[in-house]
Design a protein around this motif. Structure first.
Motif, PDB file in Angstrom:
ATOM      1  N   ILE A  80      39.116  37.536 -20.324  1.00  0.00           N
ATOM      2  CA  ILE A  80      37.906  38.303 -19.978  1.00  0.00           C
ATOM      3  C   ILE A  80      36.656  37.555 -20.427  1.00  0.00           C
ATOM      4  CG2 ILE A  80      36.648  40.465 -20.367  1.00  0.00           C
ATOM      5  CD1 ILE A  80      39.356  41.848 -20.641  1.00  0.00           C
ATOM      6  N   LEU A 117      46.451  34.255 -17.327  1.00  0.00           N
ATOM      7  CA  LEU A 117      45.139  33.956 -16.751  1.00  0.00           C
ATOM      8  C   LEU A 117      45.034  34.263 -15.251  1.00  0.00           C
ATOM      9  CD1 LEU A 117      44.189  30.659 -18.634  1.00  0.00           C
ATOM     10  CD2 LEU A 117      43.297  32.926 -19.030  1.00  0.00           C
ATOM     11  N   PRO A 119      45.998  36.877 -13.274  1.00  0.00           N
ATOM     12  CA  PRO A 119      45.425  38.171 -12.842  1.00  0.00           C
ATOM     13  C   PRO A 119      43.900  38.201 -12.965  1.00  0.00           C
ATOM     14  CG  PRO A 119      47.313  38.540 -14.263  1.00  0.00           C
ATOM     15  CD  PRO A 119      47.023  37.069 -14.318  1.00  0.00           C
ATOM     16  N   MET A 120      43.377  37.562 -13.996  1.00  0.00           N
ATOM     17  CA  MET A 120      41.926  37.539 -14.214  1.00  0.00           C
ATOM     18  C   MET A 120      41.226  36.679 -13.160  1.00  0.00           C
ATOM     19  SD  MET A 120      40.538  39.263 -16.466  1.00  0.00           S
ATOM     20  CE  MET A 120      38.836  39.617 -16.203  1.00  0.00           C
ATOM     21  N   LEU A 122      42.352  36.116 -10.125  1.00  0.00           N
ATOM     22  CA  LEU A 122      42.387  36.839  -8.851  1.00  0.00           C
ATOM     23  C   LEU A 122      41.312  37.916  -8.827  1.00  0.00           C
ATOM     24  CD1 LEU A 122      46.245  37.204  -8.321  1.00  0.00           C
ATOM     25  CD2 LEU A 122      44.668  35.813  -6.988  1.00  0.00           C
ATOM     26  N   TYR A 123      41.113  38.544  -9.977  1.00  0.00           N
ATOM     27  CA  TYR A 123      40.115  39.600 -10.104  1.00  0.00           C
ATOM     28  C   TYR A 123      38.714  39.053  -9.813  1.00  0.00           C
ATOM     29  CZ  TYR A 123      37.086  42.976 -12.483  1.00  0.00           C
ATOM     30  OH  TYR A 123      36.094  43.869 -12.788  1.00  0.00           O
ATOM     31  N   ARG A 126      38.183  38.074  -6.159  1.00  0.00           N
ATOM     32  CA  ARG A 126      37.947  39.255  -5.307  1.00  0.00           C
ATOM     33  C   ARG A 126      36.513  39.736  -5.484  1.00  0.00           C
ATOM     34  NH1 ARG A 126      42.904  41.964  -7.178  1.00  0.00           N
ATOM     35  NH2 ARG A 126      44.533  41.003  -5.971  1.00  0.00           N
ATOM     36  N   LEU A 127      36.086  39.709  -6.723  1.00  0.00           N
ATOM     37  CA  LEU A 127      34.730  40.167  -7.031  1.00  0.00           C
ATOM     38  C   LEU A 127      33.691  39.274  -6.344  1.00  0.00           C
ATOM     39  CD1 LEU A 127      33.844  42.457  -8.896  1.00  0.00           C
ATOM     40  CD2 LEU A 127      33.411  40.787 -10.664  1.00  0.00           C
ATOM     41  N   MET A 207      25.102  41.237  -8.255  1.00  0.00           N
ATOM     42  CA  MET A 207      26.060  42.361  -8.267  1.00  0.00           C
ATOM     43  C   MET A 207      27.275  42.010  -9.129  1.00  0.00           C
ATOM     44  SD  MET A 207      26.107  43.629  -4.363  1.00  0.00           S
ATOM     45  CE  MET A 207      24.741  44.477  -3.622  1.00  0.00           C
ATOM     46  N   GLN A 210      26.430  42.292 -12.712  1.00  0.00           N
ATOM     47  CA  GLN A 210      26.394  43.697 -13.150  1.00  0.00           C
ATOM     48  C   GLN A 210      27.804  44.219 -13.415  1.00  0.00           C
ATOM     49  OE1 GLN A 210      24.265  46.108 -10.388  1.00  0.00           O
ATOM     50  NE2 GLN A 210      22.431  44.883 -10.581  1.00  0.00           N
ATOM     51  N   THR A 211      28.716  43.893 -12.488  1.00  0.00           N
ATOM     52  CA  THR A 211      30.097  44.368 -12.661  1.00  0.00           C
ATOM     53  C   THR A 211      30.701  43.756 -13.913  1.00  0.00           C
ATOM     54  OG1 THR A 211      30.218  44.346 -10.273  1.00  0.00           O
ATOM     55  CG2 THR A 211      32.285  44.679 -11.435  1.00  0.00           C
ATOM     56  N   ILE A 386      52.804  34.890  -7.863  1.00  0.00           N
ATOM     57  CA  ILE A 386      51.844  35.985  -8.093  1.00  0.00           C
ATOM     58  C   ILE A 386      50.926  36.111  -6.877  1.00  0.00           C
ATOM     59  CG2 ILE A 386      49.873  36.746  -9.487  1.00  0.00           C
ATOM     60  CD1 ILE A 386      51.176  35.416 -11.913  1.00  0.00           C
ATOM     61  N   ARG A 389      52.558  37.827  -4.016  1.00  0.00           N
ATOM     62  CA  ARG A 389      52.655  39.269  -4.253  1.00  0.00           C
ATOM     63  C   ARG A 389      51.334  39.979  -3.996  1.00  0.00           C
ATOM     64  NH1 ARG A 389      56.656  40.893  -9.004  1.00  0.00           N
ATOM     65  NH2 ARG A 389      58.435  39.774  -8.237  1.00  0.00           N
ATOM     66  N   GLU A 390      50.229  39.237  -4.196  1.00  0.00           N
ATOM     67  CA  GLU A 390      48.901  39.830  -3.995  1.00  0.00           C
ATOM     68  C   GLU A 390      48.383  39.569  -2.581  1.00  0.00           C
ATOM     69  OE1 GLU A 390      47.524  41.690  -6.407  1.00  0.00           O
ATOM     70  OE2 GLU A 390      49.183  41.243  -7.755  1.00  0.00           O
TER      71      GLU A 390
ATOM     72  N   PHE B  12      60.401  32.584  -9.080  1.00  0.00           N
ATOM     73  CA  PHE B  12      59.418  33.400  -9.786  1.00  0.00           C
ATOM     74  C   PHE B  12      60.106  34.535 -10.545  1.00  0.00           C
ATOM     75  CE2 PHE B  12      56.620  37.148  -9.827  1.00  0.00           C
ATOM     76  CZ  PHE B  12      55.590  36.646 -10.577  1.00  0.00           C
ATOM     77  N   TYR B  20      55.568  39.405 -15.766  1.00  0.00           N
ATOM     78  CA  TYR B  20      54.346  39.576 -14.970  1.00  0.00           C
ATOM     79  C   TYR B  20      54.028  41.055 -14.768  1.00  0.00           C
ATOM     80  CZ  TYR B  20      51.112  39.544 -11.077  1.00  0.00           C
ATOM     81  OH  TYR B  20      50.026  39.774 -10.275  1.00  0.00           O
ATOM     82  N   TYR B  27      46.693  44.744 -17.898  1.00  0.00           N
ATOM     83  CA  TYR B  27      45.377  44.437 -17.335  1.00  0.00           C
ATOM     84  C   TYR B  27      44.775  45.666 -16.637  1.00  0.00           C
ATOM     85  CZ  TYR B  27      44.703  39.408 -18.044  1.00  0.00           C
ATOM     86  OH  TYR B  27      44.447  38.190 -18.587  1.00  0.00           O
ATOM     87  N   LEU B  31      40.762  46.719 -16.035  1.00  0.00           N
ATOM     88  CA  LEU B  31      40.153  46.094 -14.859  1.00  0.00           C
ATOM     89  C   LEU B  31      39.927  47.156 -13.786  1.00  0.00           C
ATOM     90  CD1 LEU B  31      42.006  42.701 -14.422  1.00  0.00           C
ATOM     91  CD2 LEU B  31      39.879  43.168 -15.564  1.00  0.00           C
ATOM     92  N   MET B  37      36.059  48.375  -6.991  1.00  0.00           N
ATOM     93  CA  MET B  37      35.388  47.091  -6.811  1.00  0.00           C
ATOM     94  C   MET B  37      34.532  47.031  -5.544  1.00  0.00           C
ATOM     95  SD  MET B  37      38.009  44.258  -8.257  1.00  0.00           S
ATOM     96  CE  MET B  37      37.634  43.068  -7.064  1.00  0.00           C
ATOM     97  N   LEU B  39      31.593  47.356  -3.560  1.00  0.00           N
ATOM     98  CA  LEU B  39      30.194  47.535  -3.946  1.00  0.00           C
ATOM     99  C   LEU B  39      29.467  48.373  -2.895  1.00  0.00           C
ATOM    100  CD1 LEU B  39      29.554  43.910  -5.141  1.00  0.00           C
ATOM    101  CD2 LEU B  39      29.703  45.930  -6.579  1.00  0.00           C
TER     102      LEU B  39
END
Lengths: 425, 181
Positions: A80, A117, A119-120, A122-123, A126-127, A207, A210-211, A386, A389-390, B12, B20, B27, B31, B37, B39
């Protein structure tokens, strides 16, 4: 029954099973080890000779430390914090995550690093509403490069350090500069390749800021006391690694000491921590050591070494051959069995030439070769898994295009540095 | 699923499958979700002002200036209830004096803040009226996409009460994003 042929067949079959992953790699290695023990190719009393306890206990000790520290939320905190430091700039995200991944990977195992690391990453992608592929690729390469830098960064290094009695400082001074240069080159290549995909509008940036402001790294800390103690123990262990050779203790002892201290000091439930040890990985290593032991017992390794020495006459030639052979092999198949097989080979070559530079050549090829293909290293598989999966698809071809370039450039850079250092102009 | 894809998934699962899932669960505790998310589109921003708000921090101007397409409406609300209390207790002349002074202060403040926005290339709309500082803002907020409030809006704040009760009431009753500075 020819024991040599059986040992080779078991080795190749295990290798094929590990590559195809049709059955779990630990089961494949245990099966192979059981076969060579059952057929008495490796006599039972010789098992302790081949079972590299230094590697196994070093891995185990570090797993205990990492799993205890994980309970505090330390690694999520780092993830983070990294995202917040990037302040919504894609270039900063790319750079900071690459550097943090490389540093963390140089101390912890690569799989744990990327698991925590990704998941962060990817977050934040996306942001930013950006294609996450350049960030994910950069994370994979940085993880493999960071692992190259130290004795404890990557399993091949642990195995090489244990077999050749190389210290943490020797690894850091030989492989550290190579890793640092390679990391810079890699980030630069990714940046040049994906430059157009790394842009966000100023409005979007505000933006994102801010998030991110709403994201609290302290919220990730589940237990502040455990957090502080974990940081202290990790720093203590890393500091002790710098002096282990001067103190005359094995790296495994440092890891086990750290593991005992963290369990004692934090009072975490040892049963829960021991359950989290990656036993399959340890059984995989143990099995491989015995399978490679069978190749040694039957004289296969000695014969291969003799053949190599007939064709390779100088340390320079051997340096090039070992680096590129292990790099391309590691890109296609798992680098752990490769390293396990190459170690006795290099030891045998020691009768005719100075093998000291060859250990670095093996480390370089085995660790960085993994960047070549999507299945070259565990970190690659985990990040791509990962991503899939996303809903983010990185095909074998997509990875190969960038990975091969990165592998060839970084290995060539490393070979150049080793050549200048040990062979001369 | 192709050969390569299924190989990756098998590897995996063997290397990191359950670990995972655990990490992902941890998380999720801090999060934002996909929905959170998203906006919201900001087309108009309401910024209520009054005598208590003090200076507006530069970051607020910077943040609001990023919303290029949004209208900014500066609203100065004079407390009608206070005006009526003064009128009934101190008489018409005093209340008239209060009205003039409040209107003058309000206009000056609106012009000053509007000028600051104009310096950033934004022309805000300004409004001044008598009303209820809480209720009117809640009602007006329905027609806007974002609300920007000083934590001292509607009441003086102290160390022990760092947020105005009027602000607290407003943020509890509006559905749009609110920036409290």
């Amino acid at each position: 029954m020819n024991p040599e042929a059986v040992a080779i067949a078991v080795f190749l079959l295990t290798y094929a099973l590990v590559v195809s992953e049709r059955i779990h790699r630990a089961v494949a290695a245990m099966l192979g080890a059981s076969a060579v023990l059952f057929l008495k190719i490796v006599p039972w009393e010789r098992v302790p000779k081949y079972l590299d306890l230094n590697t196994l206990f070093l891995l185990m000790g570090m797993m205990i430390i990492v799993n205890t520290a994980r309970n505090s939320g330390l690694f999520e905190y780092v993830a983070i914090k990294t995202v917040k430091l990037a302040r919504g700039s894609p270039i900063r995200v790319l750079l900071l995550f690459s550097v943090v991944t490389a540093i963390v990977s140089s101390v912890l195992d690569n799989v744990t690093t990327v698991l925590l690391l990704t998941p962060m990453l990817l977050y934040i992608s996306r942001l930013m509403d950006l294609n996450p592929v350049p960030f994910l690729l950069s994370e994979i390469f940085a993880s493999n490069i960071g692992g190259t830098a130290t004795l404890i960064g990557d399993p091949p290094n642990i195995m090489i350090g244990s077999a050749a009695k190389l210290s943490f400082n020797e690894f850091l001074s030989n492989m550290g500069p190579i890793a640092a240069v390679d990391l810079i080159i890699t980030v630069l290549i990714i940046y040049l390749a994906y430059n157009s995909a790394l842009k966000v509008s100023p409005k979007k940036k505000v933006m994102i800021k801010q998030t991110l402001r709403g994201l609290d790294e302290n919220a990730a800390i589940r237990d502040i006391r455990l957090f502080r103690k974990s940081v202290a123990i990790i720093l203590f262990v890393v500091a002790l690694f710098f002096f282990h050779d001067k103190l005359g203790i094995e790296p495994a002892v440092v890891a086990l000491l750290g593991a005992s201290l963290i369990l004692l000091w934090t009072r975490e439930d040892p049963e829960g921590i021991f359950e989290k040890i990656e036993w399959p990985a340890l059984f995989f290593f143990g099995g491989l050591f015995i399978i490679v032991g069978a190749l040694e017992e039957t004289g296969t390794i000695a014969q291969v070494a003799k053949w190599v020495l007939n064709h390779v006459h100088t340390s320079g030639e051997a340096l090039l051959a070992i680096t590129w052979f292990s790099a391309f092999s590691s890109a296609i198949v798992d680098n752990i069995p490769l390293t396990a097989a190459m170690i006795p080979l290099i030891k045998h070559m020691g009768t005719s030439m100075d093998v000291y530079p060859l250990w670095w050549a093996l480390s370089l090829g085995a660790c960085l070769g993994g960047n070549g293909t999507a299945i070259g290293a565990s970190a690659n598989v985990v990040v791509i898994g990962i991503a899939e999966r996303e809903g983010i698809r990185i095909t074998f071809g997509d990875f190969l295009k960038v990975g091969m370039v990165i592998m060839i450039v970084t290995v060539a850079t490393g070979v150049g540095i080793l050549w200048v250092r040990y062979i001369g102009w | 699923m192709g050969l390569f894809s299924s190989l990756i998934q098998r590897k995996f699962k063997n290397i990191a499958g359950r670990r995972y899932e655990r990490i992902l669960k941890e998380y999720k505790e801090f999060l934002l979700t996909e929905e959170e998310m998203m906006l919201p589109e900001i087309k108009s921003i309401l910024m209520p002002l009054d005598r208590f708000i003090g200076e507006i921090p530069p970051e607020i101007y910077e943040t609001l200036s990023a919303y290029n397409d949004a209208r900014i409406i500066l609203v100065y609300i004079i407390d009608a209830h206070v005006f009526h209390v003064i009128e009934q207790t101190l008489g018409k002349d005093i209340s008239e004096e209060f009205r003039k002074k409040e209107e003058n202060d309000g206009r000056l403040l609106l012009e000053k803040i509007a000028k600051n926005f104009e310096g950033l290339g934004i022309s805000p709309q300004i409004r001044l009226f008598f009303g209820d500082k809480g209720e009117d803002v809640i009602k007006l907020a329905e027609k806007h996409d974002m609300l920007v409030l000083s934590k001292a809006y509607g009441s003086e704040i102290t160390k022990t009460h760092p947020l105005s009760p009027v602000v607290l009431k407003i943020v509890q009753h509006v559905d749009i994003p609110v920036i409290v500075y």
